[in-house]
Scaffold this active site. Sequence first.
Site, PDB file in Angstrom:
ATOM      1  NE  ARG A  51      10.582  25.953  35.253  1.00  0.00           N
ATOM      2  CZ  ARG A  51      11.788  26.517  35.354  1.00  0.00           C
ATOM      3  NH1 ARG A  51      12.072  27.628  34.673  1.00  0.00           N
ATOM      4  NH2 ARG A  51      12.720  25.995  36.111  1.00  0.00           N
ATOM      5  CE1 TYR A 103     -14.718  29.623  31.126  1.00  0.00           C
ATOM      6  CE2 TYR A 103     -12.741  30.404  32.224  1.00  0.00           C
ATOM      7  CZ  TYR A 103     -13.620  29.382  31.915  1.00  0.00           C
ATOM      8  OH  TYR A 103     -13.385  28.123  32.391  1.00  0.00           O
ATOM      9  CG  ASP A 175     -10.705  34.318  25.826  1.00  0.00           C
ATOM     10  OD1 ASP A 175     -10.674  33.474  24.904  1.00  0.00           O
ATOM     11  OD2 ASP A 175     -10.844  34.012  27.024  1.00  0.00           O
ATOM     12  CE  LYS A 200     -12.813  25.486  27.588  1.00  0.00           C
ATOM     13  NZ  LYS A 200     -12.887  26.901  27.943  1.00  0.00           N
TER      14      LYS A 200
END
Length: 386
Positions: A51, A103, A175, A200
């Site tokens: 992690r 978004y 972004d 994306k």
Amino acid sequence: MSDDDEHFETRAIHAGQEPDEETGALMTPIYANSTYKQDAPGEHRGYEYSRTGNPTRTDLEANLASLEGGDYGRCFASGMAAINTVLNLLEAGDHVVAGNDVYGGTHRIFTQVYEEYDLEFDFVDTTDHDEVRDAMRESTELLWVETPTNPLMNVNDIGALADVAHDYDALCAVDNTFATPYLQRPLEFGADIVCHSLTKYLGGHSDLVAGALVTDDEDLDERLAFYQNSVGATPSPFDCFLVLRGTKSLGVRMDRHCENAQELAEWLDAHDHVEHVFYPGLESHPDHDLAAEQMDGFGGMLSFELDASLDEASDFVGETEVFTLAESLGGVESLIEQPAAMTHAAIPKEEREAAGLTDPLIRASIGIEHVDDLKADLQQAMDAVF
Ligand SMILES: *Cc1c(COP(=O)(O)O)cnc(C)c1O
């Protein structure tokens, strides 16, 4: 690790990655480990627990940092997990200014998650810098910018907005999912943090969900790393491997996405059944000059308004055969959707229309298929409806 002065395409393939010392294996392996042997208590070789850090993720983080022209990259289990981590930097009472066409998931986490934690949000037209300035307060700690925006492809001036944020001692986060670092590098214009949905274009093949943050500020990166480890929304080594595979071909993919989108935008613009095309590569786009200055290409996303009712537009997107009817974007395959009925359906109709999201608006993620097949597909879908 490749040199910073090498070209983008070279760094995309080599940055952050060295052939394995022992075997010579070229590609970064999928380090499927949770834990790592320590040489003595507290004495490890850079990795204790996956992690906190994993070698496959490390290579991806270095690769993305290089592509964005930043010094530090951090990867997350999704774009939303990356956005969440930026909000973790804030405290109750802090204020955030964001674009009014960000978004949908960004709008949702801001208003439905973090307002509950006493953060305050104002949504403004970020193309209007006076409106942005008017919204800034003493308590404003973050200006959140997206460009080009979804689905109307408005282009925001990153440099001007970063200046506004810094005048108020706020961070400017951009972004960069729609543009990708191949076409636009926000840190060069003064942004403090770049955010990505790797799902994306960077992944590029619609086969994973992941996110990233890049910065060139060491203190900021340390704080982001603290939240990355504390919250624990980290990506799997397998997904990191897939994104590393995706970034290698980002340049050639983006060139074709841009080429196809430009040709389709011009074709649609001249089409009888199309009222309007939203694509920054068209000279008629109000932000065309800014886009040409700020971006190295106009991207693979475009929207267009059909001369049609909601139902006719729904029929149209149902008739396409090469374009797949689906949400999301940025993969090699072309996708088509109707925002009013799909990605933006949660916005009340009146608000939607006021923002320019009309019923017959269609959004397309233009893939890298042959452009003639894409054109023929849109034409046969029009013939079926009209
Ligand atoms: C998809 C997307 C996100 C969210 O990313 P996920 O990987 O789906 O969590 C954020 N911003 C933009 C612009 C996006 O397109």
